[in-house]
Design a protein around this motif. Structure first.
Motif, mmCIF file in Angstrom:
data_model
loop_
_atom_site.group_PDB
_atom_site.id
_atom_site.type_symbol
_atom_site.label_atom_id
_atom_site.label_comp_id
_atom_site.label_asym_id
_atom_site.label_seq_id
_atom_site.Cartn_x
_atom_site.Cartn_y
_atom_site.Cartn_z
ATOM 1 N N LEU A 60 0.844 -1.201 0.000
ATOM 2 C CA LEU A 60 0.000 0.000 0.000
ATOM 3 C C LEU A 60 0.880 1.252 0.000
ATOM 4 C CD1 LEU A 60 -3.004 0.969 0.273
ATOM 5 C CD2 LEU A 60 -2.552 1.222 2.709
ATOM 6 N N ALA A 61 1.938 1.230 0.847
ATOM 7 C CA ALA A 61 2.814 2.402 0.939
ATOM 8 C C ALA A 61 3.506 2.665 -0.405
ATOM 9 C CB ALA A 61 3.847 2.194 2.032
ATOM 10 N N PHE A 62 3.979 1.593 -1.068
ATOM 11 C CA PHE A 62 4.646 1.784 -2.359
ATOM 12 C C PHE A 62 3.660 2.260 -3.415
ATOM 13 C CE2 PHE A 62 8.280 -0.743 -0.741
ATOM 14 C CZ PHE A 62 9.254 0.186 -1.045
ATOM 15 N N ASP A 63 2.443 1.705 -3.379
ATOM 16 C CA ASP A 63 1.432 2.173 -4.335
ATOM 17 C C ASP A 63 1.171 3.655 -4.129
ATOM 18 O OD1 ASP A 63 1.151 -0.212 -5.582
ATOM 19 O OD2 ASP A 63 -0.689 -0.812 -4.555
ATOM 20 N N GLY A 64 1.081 4.053 -2.848
ATOM 21 C CA GLY A 64 0.824 5.463 -2.524
ATOM 22 C C GLY A 64 1.925 6.353 -3.064
ATOM 23 N N ILE A 65 3.162 5.990 -2.774
ATOM 24 C CA ILE A 65 4.279 6.851 -3.173
ATOM 25 C C ILE A 65 4.469 6.843 -4.693
ATOM 26 C CG2 ILE A 65 6.797 7.136 -3.034
ATOM 27 C CD1 ILE A 65 6.521 6.274 -0.067
ATOM 28 N N THR A 66 4.456 5.645 -5.289
ATOM 29 C CA THR A 66 4.735 5.610 -6.732
ATOM 30 C C THR A 66 3.569 6.160 -7.568
ATOM 31 O OG1 THR A 66 3.995 3.316 -6.837
ATOM 32 C CG2 THR A 66 6.354 3.670 -6.629
ATOM 33 N N SER A 67 2.343 6.121 -7.022
ATOM 34 C CA SER A 67 1.209 6.666 -7.791
ATOM 35 C C SER A 67 1.217 8.182 -7.810
ATOM 36 C CB SER A 67 -0.126 6.257 -7.178
ATOM 37 O OG SER A 67 -0.298 4.903 -7.219
ATOM 38 N N PHE A 68 1.823 8.792 -6.802
ATOM 39 C CA PHE A 68 1.688 10.240 -6.703
ATOM 40 C C PHE A 68 3.005 10.998 -6.716
ATOM 41 C CE2 PHE A 68 -2.317 8.574 -5.373
ATOM 42 C CZ PHE A 68 -3.158 9.353 -6.141
ATOM 43 N N SER A 69 4.111 10.265 -6.884
ATOM 44 C CA SER A 69 5.388 10.976 -6.910
ATOM 45 C C SER A 69 6.393 10.152 -7.693
ATOM 46 C CB SER A 69 5.877 11.131 -5.459
ATOM 47 O OG SER A 69 7.227 11.505 -5.441
ATOM 48 N N TYR A 70 7.198 10.826 -8.539
ATOM 49 C CA TYR A 70 8.323 10.062 -9.052
ATOM 50 C C TYR A 70 9.647 10.589 -8.532
ATOM 51 C CZ TYR A 70 7.709 13.028 -13.318
ATOM 52 O OH TYR A 70 7.523 14.032 -14.221
ATOM 53 N N MET A 79 21.302 8.932 -14.814
ATOM 54 C CA MET A 79 20.212 8.065 -14.342
ATOM 55 C C MET A 79 19.014 8.901 -13.895
ATOM 56 S SD MET A 79 22.320 5.121 -12.324
ATOM 57 C CE MET A 79 20.911 4.498 -11.470
ATOM 58 N N GLY A 80 19.298 10.046 -13.281
ATOM 59 C CA GLY A 80 18.212 10.950 -12.859
ATOM 60 C C GLY A 80 17.428 11.449 -14.062
ATOM 61 N N ILE A 81 18.160 11.741 -15.148
ATOM 62 C CA ILE A 81 17.480 12.223 -16.371
ATOM 63 C C ILE A 81 16.607 11.098 -16.937
ATOM 64 C CG2 ILE A 81 17.850 12.999 -18.755
ATOM 65 C CD1 ILE A 81 20.430 14.395 -17.649
ATOM 66 N N ILE A 82 17.176 9.883 -16.955
ATOM 67 C CA ILE A 82 16.375 8.741 -17.438
ATOM 68 C C ILE A 82 15.136 8.595 -16.549
ATOM 69 C CG2 ILE A 82 16.342 6.215 -17.747
ATOM 70 C CD1 ILE A 82 19.362 6.430 -18.396
ATOM 71 N N GLY A 83 15.331 8.807 -15.232
ATOM 72 C CA GLY A 83 14.206 8.736 -14.274
ATOM 73 C C GLY A 83 13.102 9.714 -14.641
ATOM 74 N N GLN A 84 13.502 10.911 -15.074
ATOM 75 C CA GLN A 84 12.503 11.916 -15.477
ATOM 76 C C GLN A 84 11.656 11.378 -16.641
ATOM 77 O OE1 GLN A 84 11.702 14.851 -14.320
ATOM 78 N NE2 GLN A 84 13.421 15.668 -13.149
ATOM 79 N N TYR A 85 12.343 10.748 -17.594
ATOM 80 C CA TYR A 85 11.600 10.203 -18.738
ATOM 81 C C TYR A 85 10.699 9.047 -18.299
ATOM 82 C CZ TYR A 85 14.047 12.975 -22.198
ATOM 83 O OH TYR A 85 14.494 14.024 -22.947
ATOM 84 N N ILE A 86 11.266 8.155 -17.469
ATOM 85 C CA ILE A 86 10.460 7.002 -17.022
ATOM 86 C C ILE A 86 9.249 7.505 -16.236
ATOM 87 C CG2 ILE A 86 10.439 4.944 -15.541
ATOM 88 C CD1 ILE A 86 13.332 4.468 -16.302
ATOM 89 N N GLY A 87 9.461 8.528 -15.424
ATOM 90 C CA GLY A 87 8.350 9.111 -14.653
ATOM 91 C C GLY A 87 7.240 9.594 -15.573
ATOM 92 N N ARG A 88 7.652 10.224 -16.664
ATOM 93 C CA ARG A 88 6.642 10.731 -17.609
ATOM 94 C C ARG A 88 5.931 9.583 -18.326
ATOM 95 N NH1 ARG A 88 9.744 14.591 -16.286
ATOM 96 N NH2 ARG A 88 9.142 16.780 -16.481
ATOM 97 N N ILE A 89 6.704 8.559 -18.682
ATOM 98 C CA ILE A 89 6.074 7.383 -19.324
ATOM 99 C C ILE A 89 5.071 6.771 -18.345
ATOM 100 C CG2 ILE A 89 6.473 5.031 -20.190
ATOM 101 C CD1 ILE A 89 9.288 5.981 -21.045
ATOM 102 N N PHE A 90 5.473 6.710 -17.070
ATOM 103 C CA PHE A 90 4.607 6.141 -16.037
ATOM 104 C C PHE A 90 3.312 6.955 -15.900
ATOM 105 C CE2 PHE A 90 3.888 5.433 -11.297
ATOM 106 C CZ PHE A 90 3.262 4.216 -11.511
ATOM 107 N N ASP A 91 3.486 8.287 -15.924
ATOM 108 C CA ASP A 91 2.305 9.163 -15.848
ATOM 109 C C ASP A 91 1.347 8.883 -16.993
ATOM 110 O OD1 ASP A 91 2.605 10.548 -13.586
ATOM 111 O OD2 ASP A 91 3.438 12.368 -14.505
ATOM 112 N N GLU A 92 1.925 8.773 -18.204
ATOM 113 C CA GLU A 92 1.081 8.519 -19.370
ATOM 114 C C GLU A 92 0.375 7.171 -19.227
ATOM 115 O OE1 GLU A 92 0.483 10.588 -21.834
ATOM 116 O OE2 GLU A 92 1.917 12.104 -21.207
ATOM 117 N N SER A 93 1.129 6.167 -18.738
ATOM 118 C CA SER A 93 0.560 4.817 -18.676
ATOM 119 C C SER A 93 -0.572 4.720 -17.656
ATOM 120 C CB SER A 93 1.650 3.793 -18.359
ATOM 121 O OG SER A 93 2.040 3.938 -17.012
ATOM 122 N N LYS A 94 -0.584 5.631 -16.687
ATOM 123 C CA LYS A 94 -1.680 5.599 -15.710
ATOM 124 C C LYS A 94 -2.999 6.026 -16.346
ATOM 125 C CE LYS A 94 0.400 7.920 -12.386
ATOM 126 N NZ LYS A 94 1.611 8.166 -11.640
#
Ligand code: UDP
Ligand code: MG
Length: 322
Positions: free
Chosen positions: A217-227, A283-298
């Motif tokens: 639940l905690a991981f779902d909470g954090i990953t759903s609302f923050s990258y 890696m942080g820059i890649i994280g920014q892209y992955i975060g955006r992909i994640f946002d889109e996928s939601k």
């Protein structure tokens, strides 16, 4: 005469054979006092004890009960999501089965709803009969989550809440899978308020939220609302890079002033810091892209329209979800 359903009470059940009857009695008693139509929706989340038999018996005796049986244990958040999807009321109240959330508080929530609020969440003023560990981890989690996200997810509030039909409609239209429902309700917006309550000890039985489910639940909470976790390496990289630059400059000044060779152990370490910093920043820059992909996928909509008003009088109401 069959009354219109005004309230839907959603109750997730996982191995609650010791509490279901008492819970039903208390919920019925409270809901009967409203003198309005209601339904109680039991979601049997793949219980392996006698919960299902008991729920089926209650359901056969009371036409206000709806029972949804899951094919296996899917978890608390999928259970309340299913409850909301099958609900028909103008207001939907989610409440735990174990009576830790006092059913009487639902009446206070209903009062606030009638005053015009669309979301009324229960804020835990005090938690009784829970271990120090549970209180500490829950308190810490809500605060960490709050610091990581720009959405105002209330601290010390679980899923015990009333939501208006239009909020339920918006929630039901969200396709994402790993749902952190209380966060999504905050994200949806509308007019929100809270009522305070004392969270009592479980009526009977043990918690159905072992550490593993709490972490999920905690991981779902954090990953759903923050990258932020994805881009933390970027910050570390910047620190490492600048530390390397400072070290190399200090080394350079020291060596020149003492007439020593610049290429020494400190020089090598500084280069390491700089290289490591560059890798982490990438890696942080890649994280920014992955975060955006994640946002889109939601697949969340970009906005939710409450209503559109025009002077021509063709007002469009609440339901629009884009
Ligand atoms: N629950 C569920 N599925 C699960 C775990 C829990 O439907 O996999 C239900 C449970 O029956 C209860 C509510 O979710 O009605 C909250 O669970 P619990 O009271 O055990 O959690 P705690 O209050 O200890 O955090
Ligand atoms: Mg509980």
């Amino acid at each position: 005469m069959k009354q219109n359903i005004i309230y839907s009470v959603v109750v997730p059940l996982y191995n609650e054979e010791l509490v279901i009857e008492e819970s039903y009695k208390r919920l019925k008693k409270v809901m009967d006092t409203t003198l309005e139509g209601y339904e109680i929706i039991f979601i049997n989340d793949g219980s392996s004890d006698k919960t299902r038999e008991k729920a089926e018996r209650i359901c056969s005796e009371d036409e206000n009960i709806k029972l949804v049986n899951f094919s296996r244990n899917f978890g608390h958040q999928p259970a309340i999501t299913a409850g909301m999807r099958v609900s028909a009321g103008k207001a939907v109240i989610v409440i735990d089965a174990d009576l830790q959330d006092p059913p009487e508080i639902m009446l206070k929530m209903i009062e606030k709803w009638k005053e015009g609020y669309d979301v009324v969440y229960g804020k835990r003023a005090k938690r009784e009969g829970e271990s120090f560990f549970k209180k500490f981890t829950a308190g810490a989690f809500y605060r960490v989550l709050k610091s990581m996200t720009s959405i105002d997810i209330p601290v010390d509030a679980g899923d015990f809440r009333l939501i208006d039909r239009k909020v339920c409609h918006a929630l039901n239209s969200l396709p994402e899978k790993n749902r952190y429902v209380r966060g999504l309700v905050s994200w949806i917006g509308y007019k929100q308020t809270y009522v305070e309550f004392v969270r009592h000890e479980r009526f009977a039985g043990d918690t159905k939220y072992p550490l593993k489910k709490m972490f999920k639940l905690a991981f779902d909470g954090i990953t759903s609302f923050s990258y932020k976790p994805l881009i933390i390496s970027g910050y570390l990289g910047a620190v490492s890079f600048f530390a390397g630059i400072v070290l190399i400059i200090i080394n350079f000044i020291k060596c020149i002033s003492h007439g020593m060779d610049v290429v020494n152990f400190q020089f090598v370490i500084s280069i390491d810091f700089i290289m490591f910093g560059i890798v982490l920043s990438c890696m942080g820059i890649i994280g920014q892209y992955i975060g955006r992909i994640f946002d889109e996928s939601k697949g969340r909509p970009n906005y939710i329209i409450e209503n559109i008003i025009s002077r021509r009088g063709d007002e469009k109401k609440n339901e629009s979800v884009n």
